[in-house]
Every structure is written in C-alpha cells, then in structure tokens.
Write an enzyme that holds these catalytic residues in place. Structure first.
Site, short mmCIF file in Angstrom:
data_model
loop_
_atom_site.label_atom_id
_atom_site.label_comp_id
_atom_site.label_asym_id
_atom_site.label_seq_id
_atom_site.Cartn_x
_atom_site.Cartn_y
_atom_site.Cartn_z
N ASP A 98 -39.51 20.76 22.44
CA ASP A 98 -39.17 20.56 23.85
C ASP A 98 -39.18 19.07 24.20
O ASP A 98 -40.13 18.59 24.80
CB ASP A 98 -40.18 21.32 24.72
CG ASP A 98 -39.80 21.37 26.18
OD1 ASP A 98 -38.60 21.18 26.49
OD2 ASP A 98 -40.68 21.59 27.03
N GLU A 129 -36.70 15.55 33.09
CA GLU A 129 -36.58 17.00 33.24
C GLU A 129 -37.92 17.67 33.46
O GLU A 129 -38.01 18.67 34.18
CB GLU A 129 -35.90 17.60 32.00
CG GLU A 129 -35.52 19.08 32.13
CD GLU A 129 -36.63 20.05 31.74
OE1 GLU A 129 -36.53 21.24 32.09
OE2 GLU A 129 -37.62 19.62 31.09
N GLU A 130 -38.97 17.11 32.86
CA GLU A 130 -40.26 17.79 32.89
C GLU A 130 -40.95 17.73 34.25
O GLU A 130 -41.95 18.43 34.46
CB GLU A 130 -41.18 17.22 31.82
CG GLU A 130 -40.75 17.52 30.38
CD GLU A 130 -40.81 18.98 30.01
OE1 GLU A 130 -41.15 19.81 30.88
OE2 GLU A 130 -40.53 19.30 28.85
#
Length: 345
Positions: A98, A129-130
């Site tokens: 990820d 994104e996280e």
C-alpha cells in the site's frame, strides 16, 4: 528493471504523508533518465508541515498528448516507516502492498508497453492519499483528462466493481471546567461527547445491499485535564464508511449526535460503481481510494496486488509472485484498452 528490486528500493525510502519528496525525486530522476516525458505538480504540505523536499504529483508520458491509459497509485504511506525485509516468498515493510509495490508493478508494465510502441500509455504517482487524497483532488492541472485510468490499491488482484463512500467528521463538545465533586458548578464536555458517540455506533444507518452496511469508526478521542476536573472540552474524529449516499446518512448522523456537539465534515465521497474488464473477477471494496476524484477525469478501474488486511499494519507485506503477476495484469488490461478501446462493462 526488476519489479521485486524496484519495490524494495521504493519501500526503503520513507514517504509518510507530507514527506513524499524524496521518493518523488527518485521517481522523477529515473523516469527522465529513461526518456519519459515527465511533468510534475507541487502539492502544499498539510497542517503546517515543513518537509525537506517538495511533495509532487508526477506524470510520465510517452508523447505530449492526452493519454489513453494511465496507470496510477499513491506514493505516500501511513506512519510509521518500516524498512524493507524479505524472505524467499515475500517482501515486508511499509508500503509493500500500500502502495509502492503496486507502483513498481505499474512502472514495469508501463515500460513494457512503451517498448511495444504504445504512445498512449502514462504512469502517474500522486501524494496524500492516506489522509485526504489531496494529490488526486488537485490533479486536473497536471492531468486534465484521460480515456482510461487504472488505479492501484491492494485488492488481491480482483477488480473492484464498486466501493463504499466516506463521511469523515470532526466532532467537538464544549464544557466548563470545575471541581468534579461539584458538577453543578461547571459542565463536563465528555458527558456530552461520549453518549452521543455511543448512540452513533449503536445505530443502524441507511445502506444499500450492493455496497453493504454503513459502518462507523471512532478513530481518535481527546478531552479532559484530570480525573477530578470537569472536562472543559472534548473532541473526536469519526470515519463513516458509506453504504449509500451522504444525503441519506448525514441527517441521521446529525440527529444521533444531537445539538450539543459541533460537527465539521472534513471529507466526503459517495459510493460508486467502477468498470470491470470482461471475464475478470470483481467485488465491491469497503475502503476508500483516489478513485472518486480520478473518475472525474476518465473511466477509472481499481485493482492491485496484496491484501488490504495487511495494509496499515506492522506486518505489511507483498508476495513476490503476486508482484510478478501484477505486472502481467496491468500490462494485459492496459494493452486491451489501448488496442481495443473497449472490453469493459
């Protein structure tokens, strides 16, 4: 390049959200040296962070035109940094599944397609994104449009036919400090916050069968100063995974939390279907991704190696064979889209 060695090289560079600059620089330098047309977009750091290097969205194209197919995923990771280790079958470390292993597989696939003469292929890495998908939200100046976008997240090589939405909240209660032996002289903010959150997590919120139940996670709570003091303030961060639209869920959430709390919406995305190539296994995923923002630019698929159950854990890992298989998957699907302009439903 070898996908396993490239994965280890990327994972070895810390890139927790806001500090993606070093890995971005490696990607840019390597792609430019290989002859790709590379453009970048600087994204401001969050919450006053001061990274050593600028954080950049990176787009690599074969030709100076709108791409037909973009292979993409995110370059940031959740904390903490975990350096790579390996055994015969797996690579371990932060970002292995990820999503640096995914980016490595996409990169190798893109190189293969370029070597075959496909000018419409592009490779893109985004930041943030996280936390809030800020890189994808602001991507339009870098990538105004594409015919197809294949986003990568750990789905165990199964395409996502749809995904739940997100409703993220910051919830605040205000009180008045005082001696806890005399509750009548003040007001304990935690006594407003805790029952409200209990109501929320006990309720069955609206959902649609195709996406599954709407679920609630109280991720962070803060409040109070000492056991013998009435808490003057309290707060919580809440992540709701939506099985139906924000419009159907939000009013009920507000009603459950009540008027005593201040509710700030920090992020939303609606549940959404996604196209799936003919003949490929598919299922609805429950996690969030950059797809809701990328799909505004072109038709967007979601697939990748690794398991979401390993992501964000201390034992994050990726199977070496799955990385090799992912290169074939990304190359095959992109090739189909580049040459047939169809085959998805």
């Amino acid at each position: 390049m070898d996908v396993i060695e490239l994965t280890k090289e990327l994972v070895a560079i810390p890139s927790v959200t806001n500090d993606e600059g070093e890995v971005c620089r490696l990607v840019i330098d390597r792609l430019e040296a290989a002859g790709w047309l590379v453009t970048t977009q600087e994204i401001a750091p969050e919450d006053g962070a001061t990274p050593a290097l600028p954080r950049l969205n990176v787009l690599a194209r074969v030709a100076d035109r709108t791409p037909d197919v973009v292979l993409t995923t995110h370059l940031d990771t959740v904390p903490p940094f975990i350096p790579p280790t390996e055994d015969d079958a797996r690579i371990y470390g932060r970002g292995t599944c990820d999503a640096k292993g995914i980016f490595a597989a996409q990169w190798i696939a893109a190189e293969r397609l370029r070597a075959e003469g496909h000018e419409g292929i592009a490779l893109m890495g985004v930041v943030g994104e996280e936390t809030d998908s800020i890189g994808a939200k602001l991507i339009a100046p870098l990538l105004p449009a594409a015919k197809w976008i294949i986003d990568g997240e750990p789905t165990q090589m199964k395409f996502a036919s749809g995904a739940k939405g997100i409703l993220a909240l910051a919830v605040t209660a205000k009180g008045k400090a005082g001696h806890s032996a005399y509750p009548e002289v003040g007001h304990n903010a935690l006594h407003d916050l805790v029952p409200a959150l209990a109501r929320l997590i006990s309720a069955e919120l609206p959902f649609e069968e195709r996406y599954g139940q709407t679920t609630v996670n109280i991720g962070v709570m803060n409040g109070g100063v000492a056991p013998n003091v009435l808490a003057p303030a309290a707060s919580a961060r809440v992540m709701i995974r939506l099985g139906t639209t924000v419009e159907k869920v939000l009013p009920e959430v507000r009603s459950l939390l009540g008027d005593a709390l201040e509710v700030e919406i920090t992020s939303t995305s609606e549940p959404h279907p996604m196209p799936v190539p003919d003949g490929r296994d598919a299922d609805v995923v429950k996690f969030g991704s950059d797809v809701p923002y990328l799909m505004k630019l072109g038709k967007t698929m979601l697939v990748g190696p690794g398991s979401i159950h390993d992501a964000h854990t201390s034992h994050e890992k990726i199977e070496k064979q799955e990385l090799l298989d992912a290169v074939e998957l990304y190359a095959d699907v992109a090739r189909m889209l580049l040459t047939a302009e169809g085959g998805a439903a």
